[in-house]
Design a protein around this motif. Structure first.
Motif, mmCIF file in Angstrom:
data_model
loop_
_atom_site.group_PDB
_atom_site.id
_atom_site.type_symbol
_atom_site.label_atom_id
_atom_site.label_comp_id
_atom_site.label_asym_id
_atom_site.label_seq_id
_atom_site.Cartn_x
_atom_site.Cartn_y
_atom_site.Cartn_z
ATOM 1 N N ALA A 82 0.841 -1.293 0.044
ATOM 2 C CA ALA A 82 -0.061 0.065 -0.049
ATOM 3 C C ALA A 82 0.869 1.320 -0.062
ATOM 4 O O ALA A 82 0.371 2.489 0.664
ATOM 5 N N VAL A 83 2.154 1.166 -0.575
ATOM 6 C CA VAL A 83 2.863 2.465 -0.590
ATOM 7 C C VAL A 83 3.193 2.749 -2.099
ATOM 8 O O VAL A 83 3.720 1.823 -2.731
ATOM 9 N N ASP A 84 3.065 3.842 -2.460
ATOM 10 C CA ASP A 84 3.503 4.321 -3.800
ATOM 11 C C ASP A 84 4.900 5.082 -3.624
ATOM 12 O O ASP A 84 5.003 6.135 -3.611
ATOM 13 N N VAL A 85 6.041 4.336 -4.037
ATOM 14 C CA VAL A 85 7.384 4.658 -3.865
ATOM 15 C C VAL A 85 7.542 5.737 -5.021
ATOM 16 O O VAL A 85 8.327 6.910 -4.478
ATOM 17 N N SER A 86 6.859 5.692 -6.201
ATOM 18 C CA SER A 86 7.048 6.868 -7.024
ATOM 19 C C SER A 86 6.662 8.258 -6.768
ATOM 20 O O SER A 86 7.286 9.274 -6.914
ATOM 21 N N VAL A 87 5.409 8.106 -5.778
ATOM 22 C CA VAL A 87 4.991 9.483 -5.470
ATOM 23 C C VAL A 87 6.063 9.971 -4.446
ATOM 24 O O VAL A 87 6.392 11.250 -4.412
ATOM 25 N N LEU A 88 6.649 9.267 -3.455
ATOM 26 C CA LEU A 88 7.468 9.548 -2.635
ATOM 27 C C LEU A 88 8.752 10.134 -3.159
ATOM 28 O O LEU A 88 9.153 11.217 -2.584
ATOM 29 N N ALA A 140 -9.465 14.312 -9.929
ATOM 30 C CA ALA A 140 -8.557 14.006 -11.067
ATOM 31 C C ALA A 140 -8.253 12.536 -10.980
ATOM 32 O O ALA A 140 -8.577 11.925 -9.859
ATOM 33 N N ASP A 141 -7.691 11.952 -12.052
ATOM 34 C CA ASP A 141 -7.679 10.474 -12.082
ATOM 35 C C ASP A 141 -5.847 10.249 -11.863
ATOM 36 O O ASP A 141 -5.444 9.181 -11.768
ATOM 37 N N THR A 142 -5.141 11.089 -11.975
ATOM 38 C CA THR A 142 -3.530 11.007 -11.749
ATOM 39 C C THR A 142 -3.193 12.075 -10.508
ATOM 40 O O THR A 142 -3.675 13.126 -10.669
ATOM 41 N N ILE A 147 4.515 22.209 -12.039
ATOM 42 C CA ILE A 147 4.342 23.206 -10.880
ATOM 43 C C ILE A 147 3.446 23.153 -9.782
ATOM 44 O O ILE A 147 3.775 23.582 -8.794
ATOM 45 N N ILE A 148 2.461 22.596 -10.125
ATOM 46 C CA ILE A 148 1.256 22.120 -9.162
ATOM 47 C C ILE A 148 1.917 21.202 -8.021
ATOM 48 O O ILE A 148 1.755 21.351 -6.788
ATOM 49 N N ARG A 149 2.741 20.200 -8.484
ATOM 50 C CA ARG A 149 3.370 19.274 -7.439
ATOM 51 C C ARG A 149 4.394 19.993 -6.845
ATOM 52 O O ARG A 149 4.413 19.837 -5.598
ATOM 53 N N THR A 174 -4.615 14.743 -0.834
ATOM 54 C CA THR A 174 -4.087 15.041 -2.213
ATOM 55 C C THR A 174 -4.365 13.767 -2.890
ATOM 56 O O THR A 174 -4.872 13.954 -4.133
ATOM 57 N N MET A 175 -3.852 12.956 -2.547
ATOM 58 C CA MET A 175 -3.856 11.425 -3.415
ATOM 59 C C MET A 175 -5.458 11.015 -3.314
ATOM 60 O O MET A 175 -5.610 10.471 -4.269
ATOM 61 N N THR A 176 -6.253 10.925 -2.405
ATOM 62 C CA THR A 176 -7.535 10.266 -2.645
ATOM 63 C C THR A 176 -8.279 11.602 -3.569
ATOM 64 O O THR A 176 -9.295 11.140 -4.327
ATOM 65 N N LEU A 177 -8.221 12.775 -3.632
ATOM 66 C CA LEU A 177 -8.789 13.690 -4.491
ATOM 67 C C LEU A 177 -8.341 13.447 -6.013
ATOM 68 O O LEU A 177 -9.000 13.571 -6.982
ATOM 69 N N CYS A 178 -7.069 12.855 -5.979
ATOM 70 C CA CYS A 178 -6.560 12.263 -7.692
ATOM 71 C C CYS A 178 -6.809 10.914 -7.736
ATOM 72 O O CYS A 178 -6.185 10.333 -8.589
ATOM 73 N N GLY A 179 -7.709 10.248 -7.184
ATOM 74 C CA GLY A 179 -8.152 9.032 -7.434
ATOM 75 C C GLY A 179 -7.404 7.678 -6.927
ATOM 76 O O GLY A 179 -7.759 6.526 -7.244
ATOM 77 N N THR A 180 -6.635 8.040 -6.008
ATOM 78 C CA THR A 180 -5.926 7.011 -5.259
ATOM 79 C C THR A 180 -6.746 6.340 -4.256
ATOM 80 O O THR A 180 -7.390 7.033 -3.509
#
Length: 272
Positions: A82-88, A140-142, A147-149, A174-180
């Protein structure tokens, strides 16, 4: 009250604060600072901290505990995938930059002002926990890039270092708003705490090196004996929060925690 009793009370309070912080960290993907900072504000004067240093030491010490709570929680979540390493990885440079800026700002303000910042920030976060429409929406879906990030991640580091928190609430939202999914968002958010807490802890140690009125065992604005007391039980209770997060709907607990945040926020603003 004899010396042994006078010492026993703050030690027990620190262990209890650590248990609450670890459990909340595992359950909500937060670093536990919302529990630890208010507890330390009450406990640190018993350890000899000067009134005008209490909030800075509370925030700095809270950040130190988050390093260990975060690592413990993220390992538990990672075992469940349950960890998205790419986001980190993609957020880390901007988060660290914001953390450095937040620590610099903390060095410029008084203890009362820092307490006011904490109280207002906590009240803002209470809205998230008490308003289902806020955290149940999807915009959002992603995950955002560019600049936003950079803006979100920098703001996350800045705010977290000022409040002594791990940034899990902002990351999860942020992640749940983006569909995670909520479980993956919480798991990833638990790892954000260490990315914030390591540079922030170093920063608070450095800006407090020449300060007086600090309790025994302090390295700058980080009191390591108090941090150890919190860490002992936080690492024990974090997996329990993780297990509950993956087995139960946290809706009721969100509301309870939100009410707690309102109480803490109002108290901190009044005390400032």
């Amino acid at each position: 009250m004899n010396g042994d009793t006078a010492l026993l009370l703050p030690v027990l309070a620190l262990l209890l604060a650590g248990a609450g912080a670890g459990f909340a960290g595992g359950l909500f993907g937060i670093g536990g600072g919302f529990v630890v900072v208010p507890a330390l504000v009450l406990i640190l004067p018993l350890l000899g901290t000067a009134p005008d240093q209490v909030t800075h030491v509370a925030v700095g010490t809270s950040l130190a505990t988050i390093i260990f709570t975060s690592l413990r929680s993220v390992r538990s979540h990672a075992r469940r995938g349950a960890v998205d390493v790419s986001v980190l990885k993609s957020w880390a440079p901007w988060v660290v930059g914001g953390t450095v800026l937040g620590t610099w700002i903390a060095n410029l303000v008084s203890s009362a002002t820092l307490a006011l910042i904490f109280g207002v920030g906590v009240l803002a976060f209470a809205v998230h926990f008490l308003s289902p429409r806020v955290h149940d929406r999807q915009l959002a879906d992603t995950m955002p890039g560019g600049i936003i990030r950079a803006s979100l991640a920098s703001g996350l580091g800045l705010l977290s270092s000022l409040l002594g928190i791990g940034g899990g609430t902002i990351t999860t939202m942020t992640m749940t708003l983006c569909g995670t999914s909520i479980h993956r968002a919480i798991g990833t958010a638990s790892g954000m705490g260490a990315i914030i807490a390591v540079p922030a802890t170093i920063g608070f140690m450095l800006i407090g090196l020449d300060q007086t009125g600090l309790p025994w065992g302090s390295a700058g604005y980080v009191n390591w004996p108090a941090a150890l007391g919190v860490i002992v039980t936080s690492v024990m209770f974090a997996p329990l929060g993780v297990a509950l997060a993956h087995r139960l709907s946290p809706a009721l607990l969100r509301r309870v925690f939100g009410i707690y945040l309102v109480f803490v926020g109002v108290t901190m603003v009044a005390s400032s």
